[in-house]
Design a protein around this motif. Structure first.
Motif, PDB file in Angstrom:
ATOM      1  N   ASP A  13     -28.022 -13.835   1.379  1.00  0.00           N
ATOM      2  CA  ASP A  13     -28.326 -13.915  -0.525  1.00  0.00           C
ATOM      3  C   ASP A  13     -27.288 -13.571  -1.595  1.00  0.00           C
ATOM      4  O   ASP A  13     -26.802 -12.270  -1.336  1.00  0.00           O
ATOM      5  CB  ASP A  13     -29.979 -13.534  -0.887  1.00  0.00           C
ATOM      6  N   PHE A  14     -26.985 -14.639  -2.270  1.00  0.00           N
ATOM      7  CA  PHE A  14     -25.864 -14.038  -3.368  1.00  0.00           C
ATOM      8  C   PHE A  14     -26.220 -14.251  -4.629  1.00  0.00           C
ATOM      9  O   PHE A  14     -26.761 -15.720  -4.816  1.00  0.00           O
ATOM     10  CB  PHE A  14     -24.338 -14.813  -2.928  1.00  0.00           C
ATOM     11  N   GLN A  27     -18.782 -16.015 -11.247  1.00  0.00           N
ATOM     12  CA  GLN A  27     -19.415 -15.055 -10.197  1.00  0.00           C
ATOM     13  C   GLN A  27     -19.810 -14.907  -8.374  1.00  0.00           C
ATOM     14  O   GLN A  27     -19.519 -15.074  -7.784  1.00  0.00           O
ATOM     15  CB  GLN A  27     -19.891 -14.272 -10.593  1.00  0.00           C
ATOM     16  N   ASN A  28     -20.491 -16.099  -8.889  1.00  0.00           N
ATOM     17  CA  ASN A  28     -21.841 -16.082  -7.528  1.00  0.00           C
ATOM     18  C   ASN A  28     -20.474 -16.996  -6.326  1.00  0.00           C
ATOM     19  O   ASN A  28     -20.322 -16.681  -4.939  1.00  0.00           O
ATOM     20  CB  ASN A  28     -22.550 -16.981  -7.652  1.00  0.00           C
ATOM     21  N   ASP A  29     -19.462 -18.388  -6.689  1.00  0.00           N
ATOM     22  CA  ASP A  29     -18.672 -18.353  -6.131  1.00  0.00           C
ATOM     23  C   ASP A  29     -18.068 -17.740  -5.356  1.00  0.00           C
ATOM     24  O   ASP A  29     -17.632 -18.359  -4.577  1.00  0.00           O
ATOM     25  CB  ASP A  29     -18.485 -20.270  -6.873  1.00  0.00           C
ATOM     26  N   GLU A  30     -17.217 -16.728  -6.266  1.00  0.00           N
ATOM     27  CA  GLU A  30     -16.628 -15.479  -6.055  1.00  0.00           C
ATOM     28  C   GLU A  30     -16.664 -15.271  -4.978  1.00  0.00           C
ATOM     29  O   GLU A  30     -16.260 -14.886  -3.559  1.00  0.00           O
ATOM     30  CB  GLU A  30     -15.769 -15.007  -6.892  1.00  0.00           C
ATOM     31  N   SER A  31     -17.794 -14.692  -4.397  1.00  0.00           N
ATOM     32  CA  SER A  31     -18.335 -13.688  -3.907  1.00  0.00           C
ATOM     33  C   SER A  31     -18.241 -14.577  -2.885  1.00  0.00           C
ATOM     34  O   SER A  31     -18.657 -14.616  -1.229  1.00  0.00           O
ATOM     35  CB  SER A  31     -19.814 -13.256  -3.583  1.00  0.00           C
ATOM     36  N   VAL A  32     -19.519 -16.274  -2.482  1.00  0.00           N
ATOM     37  CA  VAL A  32     -19.288 -17.166  -1.158  1.00  0.00           C
ATOM     38  C   VAL A  32     -18.473 -17.272  -0.752  1.00  0.00           C
ATOM     39  O   VAL A  32     -17.969 -17.284   0.376  1.00  0.00           O
ATOM     40  CB  VAL A  32     -20.523 -17.867  -1.540  1.00  0.00           C
ATOM     41  N   ALA A  33     -17.166 -17.250  -1.592  1.00  0.00           N
ATOM     42  CA  ALA A  33     -15.817 -17.393  -1.166  1.00  0.00           C
ATOM     43  C   ALA A  33     -15.243 -16.001  -0.140  1.00  0.00           C
ATOM     44  O   ALA A  33     -14.887 -17.008   0.687  1.00  0.00           O
ATOM     45  CB  ALA A  33     -15.023 -18.053  -2.257  1.00  0.00           C
ATOM     46  N   ARG A  34     -15.686 -15.107  -0.694  1.00  0.00           N
ATOM     47  CA  ARG A  34     -15.233 -13.634  -0.234  1.00  0.00           C
ATOM     48  C   ARG A  34     -15.768 -13.698   1.107  1.00  0.00           C
ATOM     49  O   ARG A  34     -15.458 -13.506   1.875  1.00  0.00           O
ATOM     50  CB  ARG A  34     -15.589 -12.622  -1.064  1.00  0.00           C
ATOM     51  N   GLY A 113     -19.760  -8.487  -2.213  1.00  0.00           N
ATOM     52  CA  GLY A 113     -20.489  -9.057  -3.389  1.00  0.00           C
ATOM     53  C   GLY A 113     -21.593  -9.468  -3.095  1.00  0.00           C
ATOM     54  O   GLY A 113     -22.399 -10.094  -3.882  1.00  0.00           O
ATOM     55  N   ILE A 114     -21.945  -9.479  -1.878  1.00  0.00           N
ATOM     56  CA  ILE A 114     -23.642  -9.763  -1.501  1.00  0.00           C
ATOM     57  C   ILE A 114     -24.432  -9.246  -2.401  1.00  0.00           C
ATOM     58  O   ILE A 114     -24.593  -8.000  -2.763  1.00  0.00           O
ATOM     59  CB  ILE A 114     -23.564  -9.896  -0.320  1.00  0.00           C
TER      60      ILE A 114
END
Length: 186
Positions: A13-14, A27-34, A113-114
């Motif tokens: 979950d992000f 910010q959410n998209d960046e964490s998922v992208a990582r 960033g999870i």
């Protein structure tokens, strides 16, 4: 039939909270992208990555002031609602088919960033074959038992009248029904 797992399924979950909706989404998209970049570096194919849920919610906190009491329509004191921000969440499932990479992959997931690891399930890609093998073994064992029971009273078994299969959590079993015993020949 016990089978060692050969793959791991991560439910991740992000969640990001920000008063600016676009910033929370970014910010959410960046964490998922990582996490997706980690999956790519770990040779996990796109078919083994799935977004399960996406949500956007307005989040509030409630503050009660004894000098200025606020009640809802039912008469319950609710206080003043203060907008905390927009909560943007994505849930992603990742299937790692090379279990030897588990420790390294899991360690790196924690740096993406999870917000939460909802679950880590060790599974087998050979589930179907295992169930088939277990079913065959169960039926052979049921027949052997029926032969032994009939033999104890100097009788033989006949044709099965009914065969049932049932499920127990994390287990499947098969048996010859007790009705099969009614077809014992003397």
């Amino acid at each position: 039939v016990l089978i060692p797992p050969d793959e791991v399924v991560f439910s991740l979950d992000f969640t990001k909270l920000n008063k600016d909706l676009q910033l929370a989404r970014k910010q959410n998209d960046e964490s998922v992208a990582r996490m997706l970049e980690l999956a790519r570096r770990s040779s996990i194919p796109a078919k083994d990555i799935k977004t399960d849920n996406i949500s956007v919610e307005m989040k509030y906190t409630s503050i009660r002031d004894p000098k200025k009491r606020i009640f809802d329509e039912d008469g319950d004191e609710i206080g003043t609602r203060i907008f905390k921000g927009y909560e943007v969440s994505k849930s992603v499932t990742v299937r790692l088919r090379d279990i030897s990479k588990f420790e390294e992959f899991f360690g790196e997931i924690l740096n993406t960033g999870i917000t939460e690891v909802s679950s880590v399930r060790f599974e087998t890609s050979k589930l179907r074959e295992s169930k088939d093998k277990a079913r065959d073994m169960a039926m052979k064992a049921a027949r052997e038992k029926a032969v032994a029971l009939a033999g104890a009273v100097d009788q033989t078994i006949g044709k099965a009248i009914r065969i049932t299969e049932g499920n127990v959590p994390n287990t499947t079993y098969s048996n010859l029904s007790a009705n099969a015993m009614s077809n014992i020949r003397t």
